[in-house]
Each structure stands twice: as C-alpha cells, then as structure tokens.
Design a protein around this motif. Sequence first.
Motif, PDB file in Angstrom:
ATOM      1  N   ALA A  51       0.811  -1.219   0.000  1.00  0.00           N
ATOM      2  CA  ALA A  51       0.000   0.000   0.000  1.00  0.00           C
ATOM      3  C   ALA A  51       0.845   1.270   0.000  1.00  0.00           C
ATOM      4  N   GLN A  52       2.125   1.143   0.310  1.00  0.00           N
ATOM      5  CA  GLN A  52       3.003   2.317   0.347  1.00  0.00           C
ATOM      6  C   GLN A  52       3.395   2.740  -1.072  1.00  0.00           C
ATOM      7  N   PRO A  53       3.736   3.999  -1.241  1.00  0.00           N
ATOM      8  CA  PRO A  53       4.328   4.413  -2.521  1.00  0.00           C
ATOM      9  C   PRO A  53       5.635   3.662  -2.752  1.00  0.00           C
ATOM     10  N   VAL A  54       6.057   3.573  -3.988  1.00  0.00           N
ATOM     11  CA  VAL A  54       7.313   2.908  -4.310  1.00  0.00           C
ATOM     12  C   VAL A  54       8.445   3.581  -3.539  1.00  0.00           C
ATOM     13  N   GLN A  55       9.239   2.773  -2.857  1.00  0.00           N
ATOM     14  CA  GLN A  55      10.337   3.303  -2.064  1.00  0.00           C
ATOM     15  C   GLN A  55      11.527   3.645  -2.951  1.00  0.00           C
ATOM     16  N   GLU A  56      12.305   4.589  -2.494  1.00  0.00           N
ATOM     17  CA  GLU A  56      13.461   5.032  -3.275  1.00  0.00           C
ATOM     18  C   GLU A  56      14.410   3.882  -3.565  1.00  0.00           C
ATOM     19  N   TRP A  57      14.596   2.995  -2.583  1.00  0.00           N
ATOM     20  CA  TRP A  57      15.553   1.915  -2.772  1.00  0.00           C
ATOM     21  C   TRP A  57      15.090   0.879  -3.791  1.00  0.00           C
ATOM     22  N   GLU A  58      13.792   0.857  -4.107  1.00  0.00           N
ATOM     23  CA  GLU A  58      13.302  -0.157  -5.045  1.00  0.00           C
ATOM     24  C   GLU A  58      13.788   0.098  -6.475  1.00  0.00           C
TER      25      GLU A  58
ATOM     26  N   HIS B 261      13.456  -1.862 -10.032  1.00  0.00           N
ATOM     27  CA  HIS B 261      13.037  -3.249  -9.779  1.00  0.00           C
ATOM     28  C   HIS B 261      11.710  -3.325  -9.030  1.00  0.00           C
ATOM     29  N   SER B 262      11.013  -2.208  -8.894  1.00  0.00           N
ATOM     30  CA  SER B 262       9.832  -2.186  -8.030  1.00  0.00           C
ATOM     31  C   SER B 262       8.750  -3.150  -8.498  1.00  0.00           C
ATOM     32  N   ASP B 263       8.534  -3.260  -9.802  1.00  0.00           N
ATOM     33  CA  ASP B 263       7.474  -4.152 -10.284  1.00  0.00           C
ATOM     34  C   ASP B 263       7.748  -5.600  -9.880  1.00  0.00           C
ATOM     35  N   GLY B 264       8.984  -6.047 -10.100  1.00  0.00           N
ATOM     36  CA  GLY B 264       9.323  -7.432  -9.756  1.00  0.00           C
ATOM     37  C   GLY B 264       9.273  -7.687  -8.266  1.00  0.00           C
ATOM     38  N   ILE B 265       9.750  -6.725  -7.474  1.00  0.00           N
ATOM     39  CA  ILE B 265       9.749  -6.887  -6.020  1.00  0.00           C
ATOM     40  C   ILE B 265       8.324  -6.919  -5.496  1.00  0.00           C
ATOM     41  N   ARG B 266       7.486  -6.003  -5.982  1.00  0.00           N
ATOM     42  CA  ARG B 266       6.117  -5.943  -5.484  1.00  0.00           C
ATOM     43  C   ARG B 266       5.300  -7.149  -5.921  1.00  0.00           C
ATOM     44  N   ALA B 267       5.579  -7.654  -7.098  1.00  0.00           N
ATOM     45  CA  ALA B 267       4.894  -8.879  -7.525  1.00  0.00           C
ATOM     46  C   ALA B 267       5.297 -10.053  -6.630  1.00  0.00           C
TER      47      ALA B 267
END
Length: 517
Positions: free
Chosen positions: A148-155, A158-164
């Motif tokens: 539910a959080q906005p994408v973090q800076e460290w992501e 790779h955010s899509d793969g991590i969140r999936a």
Amino acid sequence: MSLADEMFSALMDHSPLSASMLGVPGWEDRLEELSADSERTVRDRLAGILDKAETDTSEDPVTLAVIRQQGRAIVDRIDARLVEHTVATMSAPVNGLLMISSKIDVSQRLGLFPRYIAQAGDRVRDSDRRPLRRHLETGVQRMDAFLAQPVQEWEGGHSDGIRAAVAGFRDVLASVEDGRDDEHAGLCWLPDGERNYANLVRNYTTTSRTPDELHRLGLDVIASLREEYAEIGSRLWGTKDVPEIFRRLRTELLWESEEQMIASAVEAIARAEAEAPKWFGRMPGVGCQVLAVPAQEQRTSAIAFYQPAPADRSRPGTYWLNPLGATERSRTLSEVTAFHEAVPGHHYQFTIAAETELPNMRKYAFIEAYLEGWGLYTERLADEMGLYSSDEQRLGMLGLDAMRASRLVVDTGLHAFGWSRQKAVDYLRDNTVMTEPEIHSEIDRYIETPGQALAYMVGRLEIQRVRAEAEARMGDRFDVRAFHDLVVGSGAVPLSTLDDIVTAWSGAPGRSASSSR
C-alpha cells in the motif's frame, strides 16, 4: 586461507545482508539462498570446516572456540528449519529484508529480491511445520502494508518485480489453512522440537544450562528484582507495593513529544561519553549518532536498535529510535536503552572490536550471549558510573532487567514446557511493566526466534560473575578499565571462553580456551 578466514567467508556467503549491516565490504551484490537445497549445501560446507577445526593446530584456542560456536550455530538453525514457520516478526526473512533495505545500499542486489522472496514462500507453503494462525494473519497485514506504500526510493527500477514477489508471498501466507493455534505455540509441538530447542539453547547461551535450569534462574531473578522495585518505589513514591509501582510506570511518566524522547537519548549518550574514560582505557575511534526511524518504517521497526559504523568509517555508529507512539510510552526506559544500545553498550563493543587487529572472524562474530550480555551488563554498569539522572530512570533499568529475566521463564515455558501463548502473555503482564502492545510483540518474537531471548540475562550474569571473581583474585591490582578493555577487545566469544580469558588475565590457573562448559 586460514581456517578463521574460511569460516568467516562461509558465514558471510550464507548471510550477505549481515556483512552489509556490519559494514564489511565484498558481499554487496549477493543475497542469501533460502531453498532447502541451498541450505543443505551451506550446512555441508560448514560441517566440513567444523571437521577441520577439530584437528587444526594453526589457530589459537580462542579463535578455534569462536569458529566452532559460529559454525555449529548456523548448522543447528538450518536443522531447525525456522524459515518455514517464521513469518510475522523482523526475524522473518521477507520482513527483515524489507526493513534492512532502507538501512544499507541494496542497489546491486535488488534483482535478487524476487527470487529470495519466492523461496521464502516456497518454504512456508511446502512445510509440515506450520506458523501460528495469528502470525500468518500478521504476515499478510505486513505485506499489505508494504504494497500500500508508494514505491520506495531503494526499489529503483526493480519495483514491479519486487512488489509482484511480495504479493505472491502474501498470497502464500493467506492460503495456509492449517496454521497452529495459540495453545501450541512453542517448538515442543513441532517435529524434532525438543532436540532443536536444546540445540538453540546451547548456541544462544553458549552454556550447558538446561531449559529447566534457565527457567528456575529466571524465577529467582524476578523475585530479587521485586525487592529492588520496593526499595526505589518507597524512596520515590512512598510505596513498596510492587503492583502499584508497576501501575504508575505503565500509566505515568510518559513522553510529552517525540522530540523530547530523541533529546533525552542524545543527552544520555553525551553524559556516558564524558564519563567513559574513567571506566575504559580504549575509546572507539568513531562516534555514535542518534537518528529517528523514518516515518514509512515506523510501524514495522523495533523501538530502538544499533547499527555499527561501516568498516571504512564513512559514517558513525547509529542509534536508531522509533518515535511512533512516543507519547504513550514510558520515559523511564530512555536512558537505560541508550546505554545498552549505544554508549557504553553495543557502540563500544562493535566499534572497539572492529578496530583491533583480530581476524574478521573474531571482529564480527555474532555470539548473542556475549553481545547482548554485554549490552545488559552496561545497563547496570551505567548505574556504577553514576549515569542515571533520577530514581525514575533507575526504575527503567529494573524494568528492562525484569523483561530479560522474564524471557528466561517465558521462552523456556513456550518451547520446552508447552505453555500456551496466553500463559506467556499473562506472565509478562504480572512480572514486567511492559504495555499490552509491547507484551504481545515480545511474545511473538519469542515464538519465532526460540532461544534467542535467553542470551541477554545469561550473558549479563556471566560477565558479572567473571568480573567478581577477577576482583576477588586480584584485590587492589584489579583495574576496571583494563577489565573492560579485555572483554570488549577480545571480540565476541563464547561465555566459557570469556571465563578462560579473564581467568588467565587475572592470574589464576584456568581451563584451555577451547574447553566448554
């Protein structure tokens, strides 16, 4: 390569995140493998090094003792298969990964996150060792909160793969229909639980004390603490009634603001740094800063923790404070926690050891009976040093003592004697000043990290014992500064080895450093 370096490399290969948290370079592009096959490979590698340690003559006895303890500890934790039923607390692989990611540079390993998270899900889904139902629900809530959080800076990219992957792990937890109930919370209810707990107790305490002995020790310490509560309560409030003292500590003396809480920690650490040269001959070469946990991490972060300075000293050591709910928390725990986590506790311990000429295996060994024993020892040392600003703050010292003593009772109760979760909750409520949310958080921690909570009080009592014996042997020759330099400068060692080191230093005949108790 020396045997010490071989073991150190094996441990860091097994847990590259630990290397990064310790500030040790060389593992920034790696991540632990959680699959059962990978763990078997790690176990075989460590077992081979342990076999060499039985006949090695090139390492000194203290280093050999550390090698043996560290290797056996990982082997036993792999054998206990804790990854398969640890899903709710910061000990859980996915929770820990997401928390650590904002504390260290993870840019080179972000592409490995989805596989790591998926492996954690596979282990939970395929295991016959089910987590508690309530822990599965908590795990789902934590994953939902992250998503539910906005994408973090460290992501980064790779955010899509991590969140999936996080969503997939969340679905695994939600799909487990046969989680354990609260009546069957401990290891003793799981296959091989009694054996696994005995091994974990040995590794976390580095002693041969049994769960029954530790349980009784905790009861004895709790009884003695009630006398101290009554003494200070009488002086402060005119009452010796311990339940009334507990009530006041839970409901009064709260913080007025988050800023007040942070300022108190800064002031306490400054007093400790000013007084420390009277008690330590060697000072750390880098300071300790106090920082608030970032807002986006506060709901999943510990209340307070220490992060060592990196090997290149590019930043100081950091005492992290979580200000969430500050105005509902007792200010009496402020100073004692700062002394434990920062100065003269973990900051001195980690920093001074890292600045020695010891091999990395000794500088960075994570032996919790020594590490947490030292932290708890410094809480009482701070009273000797005159660092507590009031009787209110001394009650905070007793409050943390009571929590650590209660851990001996509750951890063994849950995992060796089959206590229900509610029985453990009730014990903490009756014998500590923790608030209700803190009690439940602590109990869930004990359930998911069996044996770890025993390390604190066992280590503290052992350091106090070896100091008292050295003082008795040496008389006027005893120098507390030299004693502290010896204990901290030796790096983390098993408690039996610490006994041998101090015995040799104080001039009495002792066992060899590789002996065990």
